[in-house]
Enzyme design. Structure first.
Site, PDB file in Angstrom:
ATOM      1  N   GLU A 161       0.858  -1.191   0.000  1.00  0.00           N
ATOM      2  CA  GLU A 161       0.000   0.000   0.000  1.00  0.00           C
ATOM      3  C   GLU A 161       0.897   1.245   0.000  1.00  0.00           C
ATOM      4  OE1 GLU A 161      -1.536   0.776   3.968  1.00  0.00           O
ATOM      5  OE2 GLU A 161      -3.292   1.850   3.191  1.00  0.00           O
TER       6      GLU A 161
ATOM      7  N   ASN B 222      -6.866   6.335  -1.660  1.00  0.00           N
ATOM      8  CA  ASN B 222      -5.794   5.382  -1.359  1.00  0.00           C
ATOM      9  C   ASN B 222      -6.060   4.205  -2.301  1.00  0.00           C
ATOM     10  OD1 ASN B 222      -4.052   3.507  -0.276  1.00  0.00           O
ATOM     11  ND2 ASN B 222      -4.508   4.036   1.854  1.00  0.00           N
TER      12      ASN B 222
ATOM     13  N   LYS C 213      -9.473   2.284  -1.709  1.00  0.00           N
ATOM     14  CA  LYS C 213      -9.663   1.754  -0.348  1.00  0.00           C
ATOM     15  C   LYS C 213     -10.991   2.210   0.263  1.00  0.00           C
ATOM     16  CE  LYS C 213      -7.012   1.407   4.015  1.00  0.00           C
ATOM     17  NZ  LYS C 213      -5.684   1.772   4.574  1.00  0.00           N
TER      18      LYS C 213
ATOM     19  N   GLU D 135      -5.871   8.852   7.783  1.00  0.00           N
ATOM     20  CA  GLU D 135      -6.448   8.413   6.499  1.00  0.00           C
ATOM     21  C   GLU D 135      -7.835   9.018   6.281  1.00  0.00           C
ATOM     22  OE1 GLU D 135      -5.779   4.520   4.812  1.00  0.00           O
ATOM     23  OE2 GLU D 135      -4.631   3.989   6.598  1.00  0.00           O
TER      24      GLU D 135
ATOM     25  N   CYS E  89      -4.855  -2.908   3.007  1.00  0.00           N
ATOM     26  CA  CYS E  89      -4.534  -2.831   4.438  1.00  0.00           C
ATOM     27  C   CYS E  89      -5.724  -3.087   5.370  1.00  0.00           C
ATOM     28  CB  CYS E  89      -3.853  -1.502   4.754  1.00  0.00           C
ATOM     29  SG  CYS E  89      -3.071  -1.572   6.388  1.00  0.00           S
TER      30      CYS E  89
ATOM     31  N   ASN F 292       0.290  -1.015   5.431  1.00  0.00           N
ATOM     32  CA  ASN F 292       1.215  -0.273   6.305  1.00  0.00           C
ATOM     33  C   ASN F 292       0.578  -0.341   7.681  1.00  0.00           C
ATOM     34  OD1 ASN F 292       3.249   1.938   4.768  1.00  0.00           O
ATOM     35  ND2 ASN F 292       1.495   1.328   3.530  1.00  0.00           N
TER      36      ASN F 292
END
Ligand code: CDT
Length: 311
Positions: free
Chosen positions: A47, A110, A127, A146, A172, A197
């Site tokens: 990622e 993302n 994401k 995020e 993730c 991550n």
């Protein structure tokens, strides 16, 4: 005859704030060469693989934030990776921060892409389960922003046929949610590719370090088995500017067994030969969805978000 695919997960060690994309792409290329040497035809990179895990930093200047995003893919920095992969005939998954415009609005996602062995981008995922918070937490050891820097993905959990396999993508935190895999499982997914991550520390609760790795691998194994799919998970690992990320990149079989796992917290390639038919017996027996699922009892899953206790 069973279908076999040699595949690899390419773990990256730390990328510091000061590291250039050009230096990172050189590392990706070194891992790609190693994958080629091991006969891999599909490689999963992490990622946000081109930069440090920037959501740990509080930033208010949008120009500074946007420097971590890519406006096109491939671009000047990543082109050499695409070119070499095409020369080797290797398909890959790559995670990065995507800046785009939709209906006249700027959007930040993302994102991960699925690139075919001929260099075409065949799949795109944004994401969905964005973790963390959007406000500044001045007392936390680092941030997880995020929810501030990214929009929620708007393309669902899809699958693509590539390399004679049905491949799905997630990113993730998505790997902790069974819904992620089941939506792909219902589309016949055979390989779930994902990058991650994961900080070594939970900033919201003092959690023992070993649990970070345990919950990561537990999520992969349980969901691989319950959907009879291979799961290929690539970490960005090690200490980025002093902030730790877990390693543990892994290839998990449809039986839930770990087929290969990284041992270090640095750049490391692990590969395995995937038998794409290995999960078939599970799909015909214990997880024959069409025989055993009871969707009339699953309504709350899509009608309710949070838990409500009514008793
Ligand atoms: N990048 C990312 O999604 N990280 C999250 C941290 C959440 S803390 C439990 C993860 O799920 O690993």
């Amino acid at each position: 005859m069973s279908r076999k695919l040699r595949a690899a997960v390419a773990q990256l060690g730390p990328i510091h704030r000061a590291d250039s994309r050009t230096s990172v792409v050189k590392r990706l290329i070194a891992l790609l060469r190693e994958a080629h040497g091991q006969g891999a035809r599909f490689v999963v990179f992490p990622e946000l693989a081109l930069t440090t895990f920037f959501p740990r930093w509080w930033m208010t200047d949008q120009e500074e934030i946007d420097r971590y995003f890519e406006r096109e893919m491939p671009n000047a920095e990543t082109r050499p990776l695409f070119d070499l992969a095409r020369e080797f005939g290797i398909g890959f998954y790559l995670g990065y921060a995507e800046l785009t415009a939709e209906h006249g609005q700027t959007r930040h996602y993302n994102t991960s892409i699925l690139v075919a062995p001929d260099g075409r981008i065949v799949g795109h995922y944004r994401k969905i389960h964005l973790p963390g918070h959007s406000e500044h937490l001045p007392n936390a050891p680092f941030q997880h922003l995020e929810k501030r820097y990214f929009d929620v993905g708007n393309e669902g959990f899809r699958v693509w046929r590539m390399l004679d396999a049905v491949i799905g993508m997630c990113i993730c935190n998505d790997r902790r949610w069974p819904e992620t895999y089941r939506v792909m499982g219902l589309q016949g997914v055979e390989i779930v590719a994902l990058g991650y991550n994961t900080p070594t520390e939970n900033i919201h609760h003092p959690e023992p370090l070993h649990l970070r790795m345990f919950h990561h691998i537990l999520s992969l194994q349980a969901n691989a088995y319950q959907n009879a799919a291979w799961v290929l998970a690539a970490a960005k690992a090690g200490a980025e500017d002093g902030f730790g990320l877990i390693g543990g990149s892994a290839i998990v079989a449809p039986t839930g067994e770990i087929a290969a796992q990284a041992l270090s917290e640095g750049d490391e390639l692990v590969s395995a030969t995937l038998d794409l038919d290995l999960g078939d017996y599970l799909k015909r027996t214990v997880f024959a969805f069409e025989k055993h699922r009871r969707i009339e009892h699953y309504g709350l899953i899509t009608s309710r978000t949070g838990a409500v206790t009514e008793v």
